[in-house]
Design an enzyme around this catalytic site. Sequence first.
Site, PDB file in Angstrom:
ATOM      1  N   TYR A  53       0.856  -1.192   0.000  1.00 21.70           N
ATOM      2  CA  TYR A  53       0.000   0.000   0.000  1.00 21.70           C
ATOM      3  C   TYR A  53       0.892   1.242   0.000  1.00 21.70           C
ATOM      4  CZ  TYR A  53      -4.038   2.903   1.556  1.00 21.70           C
ATOM      5  OH  TYR A  53      -5.036   3.833   1.676  1.00 21.70           O
ATOM      6  N   CYS A  54       0.681   2.138  -0.992  1.00 19.61           N
ATOM      7  CA  CYS A  54       1.381   3.421  -1.069  1.00 19.61           C
ATOM      8  C   CYS A  54       2.900   3.189  -1.097  1.00 19.61           C
ATOM      9  CB  CYS A  54       0.946   4.320   0.083  1.00 19.61           C
ATOM     10  SG  CYS A  54       1.556   6.015  -0.013  1.00 19.61           S
ATOM     11  N   ILE A  55       3.669   3.803  -0.202  1.00 19.34           N
ATOM     12  CA  ILE A  55       5.120   3.594  -0.194  1.00 19.34           C
ATOM     13  C   ILE A  55       5.444   2.127   0.096  1.00 19.34           C
ATOM     14  CG2 ILE A  55       5.389   4.234   2.243  1.00 19.34           C
ATOM     15  CD1 ILE A  55       8.088   5.426   1.564  1.00 19.34           C
ATOM     16  N   GLY A 105       3.763  -0.222  -1.184  1.00 20.14           N
ATOM     17  CA  GLY A 105       3.646  -0.824  -2.510  1.00 20.14           C
ATOM     18  C   GLY A 105       4.867  -0.565  -3.370  1.00 20.14           C
ATOM     19  N   PHE A 133      -1.902  -1.293  -3.812  1.00 18.00           N
ATOM     20  CA  PHE A 133      -2.910  -0.284  -3.515  1.00 18.00           C
ATOM     21  C   PHE A 133      -2.285   1.096  -3.718  1.00 18.00           C
ATOM     22  CE2 PHE A 133      -4.764  -3.226   0.028  1.00 18.00           C
ATOM     23  CZ  PHE A 133      -5.362  -4.025  -0.936  1.00 18.00           C
TER      24      PHE A 133
END
Length: 582
Positions: free
Chosen positions: A311-313, A315, A342
């Site tokens: 998710y985000c960083i 990811g 994500f």
Amino acid sequence: MSGNPATQDRSIDLDGLSPVETVGKAVSKAIDPFGATTSLLNAQMAWLMHPQELTRAVNALSADLLALQAHVARRALGIPSEDVIRPNADDARFTAPVWTDSASWDIVKEWYLAFTHRLQDMLFETPGMSDKERRRAAFWSRKWLNMVAPTNFFWTNPAALERAVATQGESLRRGWANFQRDVKAKNIQMVEPDAFTVGKDLATTPGKVVFRNRLVELIHYTPTTEQVRAMPIVIVTPWINKFYILDLNAKKSLVKYLTDQGFSVFITSWKNPDAEMRDVRFDDYLLEGVNEVVRVASEFCKVPQVHLVGYCIGGTLVSTYMAWANKRFAAEQMPVAHWTLFTTLTDFSHPGDIDVFIDDACVAALEEKMAKRGYLDGAEMATSFRLLRSNSLVWQYWVSSYLLGEALPPFDVLFWNVDATRMPAAMHSYYLREMYLNNNLIKRDKLSIAGEPIDLDRIVQPLYAVTAEDDHIAPWKQCYRIRKYVNVKAPVRFVLSTSGHILGIVNPPVSPPKRAYWIAEPERNEHWEHWLERADKKPGTWWEDWTAWLGERSGELVDAYPAANRKFPALADAPGTYVLEK
């Protein structure tokens, strides 16, 4: 050819900066590293050097003002008149009926909007400046214009005036108390710091911490079904925030939803770093973080492969890990069968509004701060993200708290948002320079991570990628570009959800559906416009599609794994200890 040294010393360096430019750069670096003032001054100078373009822009504004004068005259005479300038669809400042029903307040609103819209258009079209400098000038002017909006001042906010009269001044007394509260906190607060308790009100899904090292705790959640899919799901959360955004409460928890669907779920809870962790690198987050939790989950469930989520960083780190693992392991030893992203950037060429904070001068200023303390303070990062949406995340609370005297709402997402974490200096410097500044993650074998040159094109495992339509942190059109960089053989299922960076992901099923999503499988070089044109739009949440996709790939049903076992005993109850660190 040799010459007189004295003559050479007096020669003019035409390639270097002039003394004035040198002083200007030094002053800018010292007092304005983010270009808040210098970008606007540069835009003004650029317009003055292009008088013809300036004349056309002024004429356009004059046409608006003439139309406004006619509108004012009609309203003054009681004649119906359509608004000349309308707020943008996402501008909630002028939604109160008084801003339209009252001729006086309508005029105040429209004059403000006329100057705001024209000035923004001018800055985006500034001649003789780079595209990035135009965006930066427009960004900082927008922040100033947002600050001086009539809604932010008591005497020009009709709702505040009406509230003061209706409460006989009580709203002003409460507003002053709220102001004193925030002065003491040194912040315009969005939620009371004691509105929730982590582990009691939030992050309540039962589970056990089954692994801990200096960087991460790994939580395994207690199963809620008698049988689970054999292959576990391992979720790598961002370390710029606490993990429990994916476990807010029973109704909003993604991890509870997954366990109820018969999956075995592991999640990372990252250490909140201090000055002693200043030298922790991005490589360490990969080796001691992702690589370790994948190993532990695999050994815990006694299976050769897991499903990995980022998710985000988190990811971005997972994407890096996938490229690294496909280089490090033979195909038959690859520990990840398939993966999910994500709202994740891998191509940082157009990272959205945050781009205004990213250049050599900005990064150098941040590095200087981090060098003194050993970390980037979470409050500073939170302030930057709030500035990206200053109307909704700053001035809305200014108005509601101080002008209207309202209490802060107990909103779980906002509580999580302000529960900030720090960034180790070495890791964050590397991330800003190699990802944002140099965009090296998409370049073949440009980065060497943990001893391996990495290339996203080596990734052949199936990918499920989720993005959000209104995401201002990871713009979906940039996230979409992951399809271009993973191997052509890798199947990709791409989702565009309505809402933003958080609520596009924290999107549980509800009836009737609140949101929708587009879904289709893009081709290797298919443009996002073509993908969106043919994608299916479905009401509700993508969670249901994702769990169906996972169910087809996560093995047979087996007896549910216990929350902890003999090899990996419980070190603590969920949500663990790292999440409680301030």
